[in-house]
Design an enzyme around this catalytic site. Structure first.
Site, PDB file in Angstrom:
ATOM      1  N   VAL A   1      61.701  42.237  37.958  1.00  0.00           N
ATOM      2  CA  VAL A   1      60.988  41.281  36.797  1.00  0.00           C
ATOM      3  C   VAL A   1      60.031  40.310  37.530  1.00  0.00           C
ATOM      4  O   VAL A   1      60.490  40.107  38.752  1.00  0.00           O
ATOM      5  CB  VAL A   1      62.341  40.779  35.966  1.00  0.00           C
ATOM      6  CG1 VAL A   1      62.891  41.728  35.164  1.00  0.00           C
ATOM      7  CG2 VAL A   1      62.873  39.821  36.897  1.00  0.00           C
ATOM      8  N   SER A   2      59.061  39.898  37.098  1.00  0.00           N
ATOM      9  CA  SER A   2      58.144  39.123  37.573  1.00  0.00           C
ATOM     10  C   SER A   2      58.313  37.638  37.238  1.00  0.00           C
ATOM     11  O   SER A   2      57.628  36.791  37.934  1.00  0.00           O
ATOM     12  CB  SER A   2      56.855  39.564  37.424  1.00  0.00           C
ATOM     13  OG  SER A   2      56.443  39.543  35.977  1.00  0.00           O
ATOM     14  N   THR A   3      59.043  37.356  36.219  1.00  0.00           N
ATOM     15  CA  THR A   3      59.296  35.882  35.743  1.00  0.00           C
ATOM     16  C   THR A   3      60.679  35.385  35.780  1.00  0.00           C
ATOM     17  O   THR A   3      61.491  36.477  35.561  1.00  0.00           O
ATOM     18  CB  THR A   3      58.491  35.629  34.586  1.00  0.00           C
ATOM     19  OG1 THR A   3      59.177  36.403  33.465  1.00  0.00           O
ATOM     20  CG2 THR A   3      57.245  36.182  34.568  1.00  0.00           C
TER      21      THR A   3
ATOM     22  N   ALA B   1      60.544  39.177  41.542  1.00  0.00           N
ATOM     23  CA  ALA B   1      59.203  38.884  42.424  1.00  0.00           C
ATOM     24  C   ALA B   1      57.969  39.431  41.582  1.00  0.00           C
ATOM     25  O   ALA B   1      58.023  40.406  40.904  1.00  0.00           O
ATOM     26  CB  ALA B   1      59.359  39.466  43.643  1.00  0.00           C
TER      27      ALA B   1
ATOM     28  N   GLN C   1      62.741  36.417  32.580  1.00  0.00           N
ATOM     29  CA  GLN C   1      62.927  37.922  32.174  1.00  0.00           C
ATOM     30  C   GLN C   1      64.391  38.217  32.963  1.00  0.00           C
ATOM     31  O   GLN C   1      64.708  37.760  33.911  1.00  0.00           O
ATOM     32  CB  GLN C   1      62.013  38.881  32.756  1.00  0.00           C
ATOM     33  CG  GLN C   1      60.633  38.760  31.998  1.00  0.00           C
ATOM     34  CD  GLN C   1      59.771  39.348  32.614  1.00  0.00           C
ATOM     35  OE1 GLN C   1      59.717  39.830  33.878  1.00  0.00           O
ATOM     36  NE2 GLN C   1      58.684  40.255  31.633  1.00  0.00           N
TER      37      GLN C   1
END
Length: 206
Positions: A27-29, A54, A32
């Site tokens: 997940v990027s945030t 990341a 999430q």
């Protein structure tokens, strides 16, 4: 044009032995969660999942690197979607090339065509590699043509000259008259090698 290929025989031969399925989730945030991806990967048979939070734009995806290093002949790397693995077509092809080099296979749960455990999936990814290479060749050709046209119009590439044409001609005349490079350079606030590199033929260029 060099096309990235995913060897059929190599993957099929290695899959005949013991096989381990590894999952990769990302997940990027911070807002999430990995829960949905982890559940889907385990339901699909992933025996071990490498998970990280990341941005896909970062190059230091430590868990992905660990997953790639763990893969062995016959293993499968599993993701829920392609965008969890790669940030671009080129990035995807690079990752898949590494997977193939290790004798392993790759599968995306949401993208049925991205499955190197099947001949059809390997064919689709080979075609994708060819299209990506073709696109890069087109970009290179257009860039080269654009630079050529710009040069014909008198556009100069590279760093901006430290001296104007008039200053360069004046500095050359002073140098030829015997004035030291250091004195000339000081008056234009440049280094003495800049004065030493000046040539008459450079002044004639457009």
């Amino acid at each position: 044009m060099r096309v990235q290929r995913f060897p059929c025989a190599k993957v099929m031969d290695t899959m005949e032995g013991a096989m381990t399925t590894y999952g990769y989730a990302r997940v990027s945030t911070d807002g999430q969660t990995l829960d949905a991806q982890l559940a889907a990967l385990r339901a699909a048979g992933a025996e071990r999942v490498f998970a990280e939070k990341a941005s896909g734009m970062r190059g230091d995806r430590a868990q992905l690197a660990r997953a790639m290093g763990t893969l062995g002949p016959g293993d499968v790397l599993l993701v829920t979607r392609l965008d969890r693995l790669a940030r671009s077509t080129r990035d995807l092809l690079n990752v898949l090339a590494t997977v193939t080099e290790r004798g392993a296979a790759f599968r995306s749960l949401s993208d049925a065509w991205a499955d190197t455990t099947t001949p059809h999936g390997r064919l689709m990814l080979t075609v994708l590699g060819g299209l990506a290479e073709f696109e890069r060749e087109l970009i290179r050709a257009r860039t080269g043509e654009g630079r050529k046209r710009a040069r014909e119009r008198g556009v100069r590439f590279g760093r901006k000259p430290k001296l104007t044409r008039h200053q360069a001609a004046e500095a050359l005349a002073r140098r030829e008259a015997g004035e030291t490079l250091t004195e000339i350079a000081r008056s234009y606030n440049v280094s003495h090698p800049t004065i030493g590199r000046l040539r008459r033929e450079d002044l004639a260029r457009p």
